[in-house]
Design a protein around this motif. Structure first.
Motif, short mmCIF file in Angstrom:
data_model
loop_
_atom_site.label_atom_id
_atom_site.label_comp_id
_atom_site.label_asym_id
_atom_site.label_seq_id
_atom_site.Cartn_x
_atom_site.Cartn_y
_atom_site.Cartn_z
N GLU A 66 -0.88 -10.04 -3.64
CA GLU A 66 -2.14 -10.51 -4.24
C GLU A 66 -3.30 -9.58 -3.89
N LYS A 67 -3.32 -9.08 -2.65
CA LYS A 67 -4.40 -8.17 -2.26
C LYS A 67 -4.28 -6.83 -2.97
N ILE A 68 -3.04 -6.40 -3.21
CA ILE A 68 -2.84 -5.15 -3.96
C ILE A 68 -3.34 -5.33 -5.39
N THR A 69 -3.09 -6.50 -5.97
CA THR A 69 -3.58 -6.79 -7.32
C THR A 69 -5.10 -6.75 -7.37
N GLU A 70 -5.75 -7.24 -6.34
CA GLU A 70 -7.22 -7.18 -6.27
C GLU A 70 -7.69 -5.73 -6.33
N HIS A 71 -7.03 -4.86 -5.58
CA HIS A 71 -7.39 -3.43 -5.61
C HIS A 71 -7.16 -2.84 -6.99
N LEU A 72 -6.10 -3.25 -7.65
CA LEU A 72 -5.81 -2.77 -9.00
C LEU A 72 -6.94 -3.15 -9.95
N HIS A 73 -7.35 -4.41 -9.91
CA HIS A 73 -8.41 -4.87 -10.81
C HIS A 73 -9.74 -4.19 -10.50
N ASN A 74 -10.05 -4.03 -9.23
CA ASN A 74 -11.30 -3.38 -8.85
C ASN A 74 -11.35 -1.93 -9.36
N ALA A 75 -10.22 -1.23 -9.25
CA ALA A 75 -10.18 0.15 -9.71
C ALA A 75 -10.28 0.24 -11.23
N LEU A 76 -9.48 -0.55 -11.94
CA LEU A 76 -9.46 -0.47 -13.40
C LEU A 76 -10.76 -0.93 -14.03
N SER A 77 -11.52 -1.76 -13.32
CA SER A 77 -12.79 -2.24 -13.88
C SER A 77 -13.79 -1.10 -14.08
N LYS A 78 -13.53 0.04 -13.46
CA LYS A 78 -14.45 1.18 -13.57
C LYS A 78 -14.49 1.78 -14.98
N VAL A 79 -13.49 1.48 -15.82
CA VAL A 79 -13.54 1.99 -17.20
C VAL A 79 -14.21 0.99 -18.14
N GLY A 80 -14.63 -0.15 -17.62
CA GLY A 80 -15.24 -1.15 -18.48
C GLY A 80 -14.19 -1.85 -19.32
N ALA A 100 -5.64 3.84 -7.79
CA ALA A 100 -5.28 2.45 -8.11
C ALA A 100 -3.80 2.24 -7.83
N PRO A 101 -3.40 1.02 -7.50
CA PRO A 101 -1.96 0.72 -7.34
C PRO A 101 -1.23 0.81 -8.68
N ASP A 102 0.06 0.61 -8.63
CA ASP A 102 0.89 0.63 -9.83
C ASP A 102 0.59 -0.57 -10.72
N MET A 103 0.69 -0.38 -12.04
CA MET A 103 0.39 -1.46 -12.99
C MET A 103 1.33 -2.65 -12.88
N ALA A 104 2.51 -2.46 -12.28
CA ALA A 104 3.43 -3.59 -12.13
C ALA A 104 2.83 -4.70 -11.27
N PHE A 105 1.84 -4.38 -10.45
CA PHE A 105 1.22 -5.41 -9.62
C PHE A 105 0.38 -6.38 -10.42
N GLN A 106 0.20 -6.13 -11.71
CA GLN A 106 -0.42 -7.14 -12.56
C GLN A 106 0.48 -8.37 -12.67
N MET A 107 1.77 -8.22 -12.34
CA MET A 107 2.71 -9.34 -12.45
C MET A 107 2.92 -10.06 -11.12
N THR A 108 2.04 -9.86 -10.18
CA THR A 108 2.10 -10.60 -8.92
C THR A 108 2.05 -12.10 -9.21
N GLY A 109 2.87 -12.85 -8.51
CA GLY A 109 2.88 -14.30 -8.68
C GLY A 109 3.97 -14.79 -9.60
N LEU A 110 4.74 -13.89 -10.20
CA LEU A 110 5.86 -14.33 -11.03
C LEU A 110 6.86 -15.12 -10.19
N PRO A 111 7.33 -16.26 -10.69
CA PRO A 111 8.34 -17.01 -9.93
C PRO A 111 9.69 -16.31 -9.96
N LYS A 112 10.49 -16.55 -8.92
CA LYS A 112 11.86 -16.05 -8.94
C LYS A 112 12.65 -16.76 -10.03
N ILE A 113 13.74 -16.13 -10.43
CA ILE A 113 14.60 -16.74 -11.44
C ILE A 113 15.48 -17.78 -10.75
N PRO A 114 15.47 -19.04 -11.21
CA PRO A 114 16.30 -20.06 -10.56
C PRO A 114 17.78 -19.88 -10.85
#
Length: 360
Positions: free
Chosen positions: A7-21, A165-179
């Motif tokens: 989740e913290k890595i995702t925060e860094h991703l969003h903060n970095a990408l926000s620089k392009v508007g 910025a971190p890798d774009m895959a961290f946008q998927m943080t919080g996905l549940p495991k497959i049951p």
């Protein structure tokens, strides 16, 4: 600040990408039309960021081989261009770099954004060529995934906007495991790449771990057929979809159908240009999760084996690739993750495995 959770890595991703508007619309280029699950994870994370966070309409999406200047104009007009992230900015995978340089040199009339990349040039002349092209563009933004890539970019691409910025895959943080995945109580997977990025100091026979299952992404086992031969391609598709991804493992097939059609993210892909390619990437993501979830411990030399294990909180050991990509990413973003250990000394792998197993 410690970055100890996805989740913290995702925060860094969003903060970095926000620089392009934000962009009202865009063309998203360089779809990974190949079975590397990691590249498809990056693509999916990018789509979810562009649509759900930035609120951007993706009017044109395509791979490098299917790119059409006419179709770009018809569908996206002069919308900004977003280029896929990953680990191919450099001369190790020249076909992707050549496409990137072509797009940047051709479309100087609009903003272009390169999503987070690792940079590696073995030949300084190739770096200079890229720098000449990149620096001529009036509005090029480059995101990089690690400090070594950042140093290269700041020095070489000095007329561009460069951010970490971190890798774009961290946008998927919080996905549940497959049951309902049949997880072994003792199996250890060596998720080992077999291409030119493999570090040969870490071949499977050198690890000396008994009962070690060694395999790359499961998608590399599937039959695809030659793209230019229609009969071969269709026959391979039939075999792959009916047998390899279906009857050979019916429980996984059922799980994939639920993932494809009932997951809350699924409708997103229907709203984007060429929905079938994004839905196929979504299916590949299921295969990657299903593959890694079956094991008590994963050893991986693939960056996205590491990232997917991090997202799913699977205990794992992360190994170097052929250059600094894996270690630099780990040092930048994931070294505080408690259930992961980066090991670059083969003599220490066995003891780290034993510690993981004892702690579990």
């Amino acid at each position: 600040m410690k970055i100890s959770t996805p989740e913290k890595i995702t925060e860094h991703l969003h903060n970095a990408l926000s620089k392009v508007g934000s962009f009202q619309s865009c063309a998203f280029l360089d779809y990974p039309a190949h079975p590397n699950i990691g590249d498809n994870l990056i693509w999916l994370g990018s789509i979810l960021y562009l649509t759900n966070v930035m609120g951007t309409k993706i009017k044109y999406a395509t791979s490098k081989s299917n790119f059409s200047a006419t179709t770009l104009e018809e569908k996206a007009g002069n919308s900004p261009i977003i280029l896929h992230g990953g680990g191919n900015l450099g001369d190790l995978w020249p076909e992707y770099q050549n496409f990137r340089e072509y797009i940047i040199s051709t479309y100087c009339d609009r903003p272009i954004v390169i999503l987070p990349q690792s940079i590696y040039f073995s030949n300084s002349a190739n770096l200079k060529k890229a720098a000449d092209i990149f620096n001529r563009h009036p509005d090029l933004t480059i995101f990089v995934r690690d400090n070594r890539s950042y140093t290269i970019a700041i020095d070489a691409f000095d007329r561009c906007k460069v951010f970490k910025a971190p890798d774009m895959a961290f946008q998927m943080t919080g996905l549940p495991k497959i049951p309902d995945v049949n997880k072994s109580k003792s199996s250890i997977l060596y998720h080992c790449r077999q291409d030119k990025e493999i570090n040969e100091q870490f071949l499977a026979n050198i690890l000396e771990i008994p009962n070690l299952l060694v395999e790359d992404w499961v998608s590399y086992k599937w039959k695809f057929g030659h793209p230019d031969k229609r009969l071969s391609r269709y026959g391979s598709q039939l075999f792959r979809e009916l047998w390899q991804k279906g009857l050979a493992n019916p429980s996984e097939w059922i799980s994939r159908q639920k993932w494809q059609y009932l997951h809350p993210y699924s409708p997103v892909f229907k709203q984007i240009d060429r929905p079938s390619i994004h839905q196929y990437s979504w299916s590949l993501m299921h295969s990657g999760i299903y593959q890694l979830q079956q094991h008590k411990l994963v050893i991986t030399n693939r960056l996205h084996g590491h990232i997917l294990c991090t997202l799913l909180q699977i205990p794992h050991i992360f190994l170097p690739n052929s250059y600094y990509k894996n270690e630099s990413f780990y040092e930048e973003w994931t070294k505080e993750i408690p259930f992961c250990k980066f090991v670059k000394d083969t003599s220490k792998i066995k003891s780290v495995v034993q510690k993981f197993l004892a702690d579990s």
